[in-house]
Write an enzyme that holds these catalytic residues in place. Sequence first.
Site, mmCIF file in Angstrom:
data_model
loop_
_atom_site.group_PDB
_atom_site.id
_atom_site.type_symbol
_atom_site.label_atom_id
_atom_site.label_comp_id
_atom_site.label_asym_id
_atom_site.label_seq_id
_atom_site.Cartn_x
_atom_site.Cartn_y
_atom_site.Cartn_z
ATOM 1 N N LYS A 175 0.913 -1.446 0.044
ATOM 2 C CA LYS A 175 0.087 -0.086 -0.021
ATOM 3 C C LYS A 175 1.012 1.217 0.098
ATOM 4 O O LYS A 175 1.804 1.551 0.861
ATOM 5 C CB LYS A 175 -0.884 0.019 1.335
ATOM 6 N N LYS A 227 -2.089 -1.484 -3.899
ATOM 7 C CA LYS A 227 -3.083 -0.359 -3.718
ATOM 8 C C LYS A 227 -2.216 0.905 -3.889
ATOM 9 O O LYS A 227 -1.147 0.972 -2.999
ATOM 10 C CB LYS A 227 -3.699 -0.370 -2.482
HETATM 11 C C1 PBG Z 1 -7.394 3.184 5.782
HETATM 12 C C2 PBG Z 1 -7.696 3.427 4.337
HETATM 13 C C3 PBG Z 1 -7.481 4.066 3.395
HETATM 14 C C4 PBG Z 1 -7.942 3.677 2.189
HETATM 15 C C5 PBG Z 1 -8.531 2.327 2.537
HETATM 16 N N1 PBG Z 1 -8.205 1.959 3.824
HETATM 17 C C6 PBG Z 1 -7.008 5.697 3.418
HETATM 18 C C7 PBG Z 1 -5.878 5.747 3.801
HETATM 19 O O1 PBG Z 1 -4.799 5.086 3.866
HETATM 20 O O2 PBG Z 1 -5.196 6.971 3.734
HETATM 21 C C8 PBG Z 1 -7.981 4.290 0.685
HETATM 22 C C9 PBG Z 1 -9.265 3.867 0.011
HETATM 23 C C10 PBG Z 1 -9.459 4.752 -1.225
HETATM 24 O O3 PBG Z 1 -8.850 5.632 -1.525
HETATM 25 O O4 PBG Z 1 -10.248 4.244 -1.864
HETATM 26 N N2 PBG Z 1 -6.028 3.329 6.156
#
Ligand code: PBG
Length: 326
Positions: free
Chosen positions: A196, A249
């Site tokens: 991520k 992601k």
């Molecule tokens: C929580 C989380 C996030 C997303 C999914 N889980 C936000 C982040 O890490 O700031 C992003 C999902 C999206 O942008 O569609 N940590």
Amino acid sequence: MADFPQLRLRRLRRTEAIRSLVRENHVNVNNLVYPLFIVEGKGIKEEIKSMPDIFRYSLDRLSPEIEEITKLKIPAVLLFGISQKKDETASEAYNPEGVVQQAIRFIKDIASQLIVITDVCLCEYISHGHCGVVDGNRIDNDSTLPLLAKTAVSHTEAGADIVAPSDMMDGRVQAIRQKLDENGFQDTVIMSYSAKYASAFYGPFRDAAESAPHFGDRRSYQMDPPNLREAMLEIEQDIAEGADMVMVKPALAYLDVIRQARNSFNYPLAAYNVSGEYSMVKAAAQKGWLDEKQAVMETMTAIKRAGADIIISYYAKQVARWLRSD
Ligand code: PBG
């Protein structure tokens, strides 16, 4: 290999029937996951400003949405809870009566066959909006782990099929697997947000989930966008710790990461087509600048072609409809 004029690659592009006969990659509704935002309160169905056609629901307004998802045969939802009660230890994240826990029970009650995946993170429930416990200005890895594990257990107790840690702390998969097993939840699946990245494409989501950090940013725990080899280490580590599925992601700016992950690991691979990727296409489509259906199907297919099995997308419902009408 034959050469021109014997070889004419255009022969197989002449009609749609021929093109479809030799098509290499397909998007299938069975691989789609639809994210849902659940808020506390009553009578709420509010559109997210930066994500047209995507709503936040209170539980009493949720059932038509669940009916539509099941009617479209989308197999899974990914739940995010938004709580007004935020504190230093994110206690609402693992409150058995918390917003997500209630949502899981509600969905399993009305649509028991729908796969319920839950996002396991503290950021929507913690006072400062970071994904872990804060010590001064530092996000403390090890003291975050038990809270994440507690959260995953409480989601499972409420009926979740799959827990998806998205916090990017080291060791979270191990901590979660261990706690789940200790509690008799050997069969709960862990889908880890393994690679991520610290991405600008989460902007609209933070609007939707009220989870923007109040100070600093997430770069000390989410990955540095230029890195590819490191993503393979993250995935390898999560698999070693017990992840059943892994994720890359965002999706679109990271198709090379998806491809490399597919080549390197024999585990189910998910790609998250994130909020900013949705909003970008949506905004251009609303302005009439591109054809929404074609653009979305092209990007979905690209995610498949890159090697993803599962696609998590705010476009999932729309894609399911388009697939039916074809
Ligand atoms: C929580 C989380 C996030 C997303 C999914 N889980 C936000 C982040 O890490 O700031 C992003 C999902 C999206 O942008 O569609 N940590």
